[in-house]
Design an enzyme around this catalytic site. Sequence first.
Site, PDB file in Angstrom:
ATOM      1  N   ASP A   1     -73.805   4.439  -1.266  1.00  0.00           N
ATOM      2  CA  ASP A   1     -72.689   4.318  -0.336  1.00  0.00           C
ATOM      3  C   ASP A   1     -72.643   2.948   0.330  1.00  0.00           C
ATOM      4  O   ASP A   1     -72.102   2.792   1.416  1.00  0.00           O
ATOM      5  CB  ASP A   1     -72.748   5.425   0.724  1.00  0.00           C
ATOM      6  CG  ASP A   1     -74.094   5.525   1.416  1.00  0.00           C
ATOM      7  OD1 ASP A   1     -74.979   4.702   1.112  1.00  0.00           O
ATOM      8  OD2 ASP A   1     -74.251   6.430   2.254  1.00  0.00           O
TER       9      ASP A   1
ATOM     10  N   HIS B   1     -77.905  12.286  11.090  1.00  0.00           N
ATOM     11  CA  HIS B   1     -77.903  11.755  12.440  1.00  0.00           C
ATOM     12  C   HIS B   1     -76.919  12.481  13.347  1.00  0.00           C
ATOM     13  O   HIS B   1     -76.896  12.239  14.536  1.00  0.00           O
ATOM     14  CB  HIS B   1     -77.620  10.247  12.444  1.00  0.00           C
ATOM     15  CG  HIS B   1     -76.561   9.824  11.481  1.00  0.00           C
ATOM     16  ND1 HIS B   1     -76.844   9.044  10.385  1.00  0.00           N
ATOM     17  CD2 HIS B   1     -75.250  10.094  11.431  1.00  0.00           C
ATOM     18  CE1 HIS B   1     -75.725   8.834   9.709  1.00  0.00           C
ATOM     19  NE2 HIS B   1     -74.748   9.452  10.330  1.00  0.00           N
TER      20      HIS B   1
ATOM     21  N   ASP C   1     -77.803  14.860   4.288  1.00  0.00           N
ATOM     22  CA  ASP C   1     -76.657  13.989   4.470  1.00  0.00           C
ATOM     23  C   ASP C   1     -76.176  14.035   5.911  1.00  0.00           C
ATOM     24  O   ASP C   1     -76.148  15.101   6.543  1.00  0.00           O
ATOM     25  CB  ASP C   1     -75.518  14.439   3.541  1.00  0.00           C
ATOM     26  CG  ASP C   1     -74.275  13.586   3.722  1.00  0.00           C
ATOM     27  OD1 ASP C   1     -74.345  12.385   3.411  1.00  0.00           O
ATOM     28  OD2 ASP C   1     -73.258  14.120   4.205  1.00  0.00           O
TER      29      ASP C   1
END
Length: 1467
Positions: free
Chosen positions: A643, A530, A527
């Site tokens: 999401d 990045h 999760d």
Amino acid sequence: MASIKNGNKKPGSINVKNLKGNSSNSSSRSSTPAPLTPKTPAEEGLDFFGGAVKAGEEPIRVYELRLGADGGPSKDLEYVRLPPAYTPYILRVSIEAGTPASKNERISERTLPQDFSKPIQIDLPIAQAGAYKYWIEYEEGSGVRTKGHTGYFNIDPVLKLKARSPILDSESLAVLPPGKGAVVQDNYVDLPLDGLSILTVVSKWMGPLDEWKAHFAEAKERGYTMLHYPPLQERGESDSPYSIRSQVKYDPALFVGGKLDAESSGRHKVEEVLKLAKEEYGLLSLTDVVLNHTANDSPWLVEHPEAGFSPANTPHLTPALELDTAILDFSASLESKDLPTLLESEDDLTIVMDAFEKTVRDLTSGSTTSSTRAMSRPGAAKTSRTSRLRNSRRSDTLRADPNALAEAWGRVVDVLNVPLYEEWEDDTRTAIEHVKNRIKYTRLDQHGPKMGEISKSSPLVEPYFTRLAPTAEADPLLYSVANNGWIWAADPLQNFALLPSKAYLRREYMTSYVESLAHTFDGFRIDNCHSTPLEVGTHMLDAARVIRPDLYICAELFTGDENMDTAINSLIRESFNGWDPKEYSRLLYRHGLGKPIGSMDGACMVSKEEIQSPTGKGPVRQAVVIPVNGSLPHALLYDLTHDNESALDKRSAEDTLSTGALVAFSFCATGSVKGFDDIYPKLLNLVHEKRKYELSGLDGETCGIAKVKRVLNELHLEMVLGGFEEGHVHQENDYIILHRVQPKSLKGYLVVAHTAFQKGSKDRGHITPIQLRKTRAKYILGASIEIPSYEIPKDEKVLRGLASKLVDIPPVNIQRKSDDAGAYSEIVVPDYFPPGSIMVFETQIEDFDADLEDFCKNGAYEAMKDLSLVDLNVVLHRADVEERDATANVYGAYDVPGSGKLVYCGLEGWMHPLRHVMRYNDLGHPLCAHLREGSWALDYVHQRLSSQVETFPKLAKPADWLKERCERVKKSVPNFMRPKYFALIISEAYKAARQAVVEQCSDFVVSGHSFIQDLALTAVQMHGLVKSASLDPEVVTPSLAAGLPHFTTGWARCWGRDVFISLRGLFLTTGNYEDAKKHILAFSTTLKHGLIPNLLDSVRAPRYNSRDSPWWMLQNIQDYTIKRRFPKDDTWVPWNDPRAYSETSTIAEIIQEGIKFREYNAGPNLDMQMKSEGFDIEITTDWETGFTLGGSKTNCGTWMDKMGESTKAGTKGVPGTPRDGAPVEIIGLLKSTLRWVDELVQKGKFPFQGVQAKIGGQERLVTYKSGLISFKPNFEKQLLHASEDASTSSTQSSSTVRGIYKDVYGSGSDHQWADYQFRCNFPIAMTVAPELFVPEHALGALKLADKVLRAPLGMRTLDPIDMHIAKGLNYHNGPEWGWPLGYFLRAYLHFDLLAGQGKTNPQETLHHLHTVLLTSRRYIQNDPWRGLPELTNENGGYCNDSCRTQAWSGSTLLDFLEDVHQLQARK
């Protein structure tokens, strides 16, 4: 020592020793779960390679990764994905011999070969999944260690899944109902990553663990193979699964009563339920791993505030804390300031933002408390803009009128700070704008969360910091910790959390968390990866893989650059990123195509060999070698993620069906979220949503597309397990068609999807009838979806989808038709096919020829093995002009529409485009389009050979072999498969023909590397039979062309100088002594005036204008009797005159003849450019030096033979490079001949002792021995330009270089400066007569040439600073010619071994010289002519007037490489 290094600390560097496993330090802690298997996969790999070969064992797969000269991969090979090691295999790292990266003694702890004859190959045993970074380190000439650029390879994990029975009835193709179709079996199968169908389910909407079985049953019945669970750990106060309060405990809500035993983490109960899911329902497990944030109420944060970013450890956050505090205070003060707290309109937002902007700007004049305190901290280089400016205006040391002076200095500083003020203004505007946009989304937007009133507990925007202070006196800079966020498009290779800052969570604590998850789950989703530094992610994943070596890891985009996301197995891709059907089809093609239908790499690029055990222990095994191509990161393609906004919000609710079908037909891992199939109308809020999922099953009005999704997901699994890896994507208007095909059986499945990007439409749209060539299709299913209302269901306890109904589409009539191209099936989309509708078909090629591929692969060598080299010239090569000459213009080079004429009529012509097409499956190439359009190329390849069987009887076999296969392909495969089978036929024939060439060559070629063999093939290119050129005036015989395509036929084909410069390399080093002999005999019969012809012209009208040609011939000749074309006097007779060939001579008599004559038929008919006096040829001997002198300023008798042509420029009849006198290479060739003749005299094999000469008016015998004696002292004295002398002071002299050898001795009086020009000819003399040179002087001149004259593909013909460079007659005054390079390399090798570094370290010399050849290696591999050019423009630039492949350019490099071969043989 060179090393391949692994970017991961664990499981270890790529080293055989590391195959024994490696554990992390953390794995020894008592809290760490033990590895799941008793033996690591690496240990099992060692056992496999060391064990005996089992009966029926498949050949070992060898994936060959070819690295560049610096040991790094090319751009397209930087990232390589390798398959799971179901059976251990080998990754072969190949480095060409002689490249800089090969200049080491050891690599990966293995000794490297140093014979330069073969590529260096390091075979790495692969038995374990993992992501690896590698590079090569090597030594430059100075001994400095150099690191090549890095590459990455990623080995997929081995996943195992319970097998399932087929979803369709094998006979009727009817969908089998639950309980009969897709039933979970007892046995496990290996599951490739492409076979994953992942469903995201949120645990808090599933209920406690004991209720999960029903969710497992539903997911399994819908065809999913893995469940993705957002974090199951104890949640923080926000109640978001991603806000983890305790990483080492599972959430109490998962357990009965919402309680967890005080001593239990809950792990074992979670593992029990996941085991149930795997064993009874065939569902693997995937969970999120959260590495870069924790809940703000995590109890351990107060004890360890250093685990987060704070102004205390990250001082540049201080201004952000100031602003964050101001936002909280402002939010709390709205009511007291009579400002709106509940925003109901844009006007309310504007009022609040005006007041907020004033608050922000007032910060610049407020207190400096926190900022100035931060300024005093060590390392606080960056602070708020205000504190920086204020501190710059301090003036504590002023004495007189301090206030005035301070104000004056302040104005000065203000001017200096203008750029900073501007930057502050820009930052302020940006901050205000972003706050406004966020408030608008969270408080006003239709699709936003509508967060309600603004207050201190619900401020304008989410707080950037969590305040952890345990007491009022606690330092706010230490206990104010930055909340979760991300660095968009950040480079994880740059660690922004370096020590001593412990910016991220404590490593030991988080490592234990990750290891525990690895023990429990089959895979991780990273999760917010990045914004996770690469070092953190790498450490954690390595620790996890110690526990579960075959851990599957997926993530959202790691860096913003997909080429950098190398440490994970799959990147998540989202269907709804396609904004229209065209863009969506592009995404499907890029991520879900697999390979195009009719791909060639698997059939055409694989080779076979026997291979030693890569571990050093174990038996020899059969292997298939597969070249590695670069990879895109593997895709996990979601129809919708958990999401993102729903299909209803992004496109339309109806698009659920079409998008779900297209995703399921993609050859990649696929994903969905619980609710997509059920058509949930809105994105569910992970924080605030409290309702539970409805278990809607496969029927009912709220199950959405589940019934069809079951079939699609099961077909996806079956297609992946069945190897349906080839696909085709077609988009037309709103339609997308995706066809999957199994490449061996050519069975397929096809989906037709009418996308629904717009709401409300029921129109069928337009799509042309779908034609499937030579293919039958059977209808499986069709469906559309009806949704009567888009009103959101209202249920306070259960999450429900929109009420909907799947409508079956009746089977369509599949018509059978035919046209000029043959039979086909036609599918017409029915009239009722609204947006969102789909149809699914099974396809099968008609009259499938299951043995065709094997048939095309077999028998080629048997057809080629008996061919002569001249036969193979026809099979492999033949330029257009040669073919037309040989076939009376019946055949020429094949012209491919859209691409142009092939350069060769033979197999090599086809192989140039096919090499690229086959490796990269480029079925869009014009050649593939042409093959789909018709079978003309299939006819051409065998018919051109059949037509020449009368001249070349042995061509019958290869012609028949090609015909049988081409005719069978025409008969049995559809047009879209023709490119594959054509490529297979041509490539197999080419490999067999090439093998037939190599087998007829010398051991030097047979045992040599690919570059040597490529050069040897140029001999076959150049030596062939055409009707207009021959070595015999009466009979057409094969002859050697000077170059292609310009010197191919007639008088222009065979040149004396070119033949004898090329003969040693092309014929003698390759072992073709018979054809070498024929050329020597043919030219020797034409001896006249002591010369051989420069232009042979089939021995009919030879021309004698080359004074260096006989010396080149004498370098190649043997001692045998030769028939003569001309009598011994200067009489010219026609070739068919009785006096022709009436006399014989020995080689001894040939050497004795003198040279003085006027060319026969002198005048414009012979040479229209030359002046009359240029036809007068005379060569004399300077008896003082022993040198022969000849030529004049009106002719050019050496290889630098360009004659001026322009009357206007005054160059007509003026040689560009007359080189009259004694050219340095002729001096060397003369010395070589004298040495050889003297050796023959000494052995009693030569009847003459010397030559009669008139010296000083007296006739006397000059013995060969005396000539030899005079040469050496005179050569260095006359040719070495080591100091200034009178001649070089001429204003016309361009030579400023000392330590060179002159190009000519004795140039004419009006151009004496030409003696001193720095040219590329002296290495020739060094090669043929090295005894003339002082080794130290020779090496010095060669090093200068290396620096000044050497070019990428040859040698410059003149020093670039010479004043005569490129002055019109520049053919030999600057351009870079190929053939002198070989002589330079040979000379350098000889003299460096005598007087240079090679004297003590010959490997250093060999590495340097092989490095010189790198450009030539690449050129011959990539150029369509598969040869080396005659000459190039500056720095290797293309020259349009040059032959694309020249005999002597390749020949002299073979000479050099054969010298190396002999040197190593002597060693």
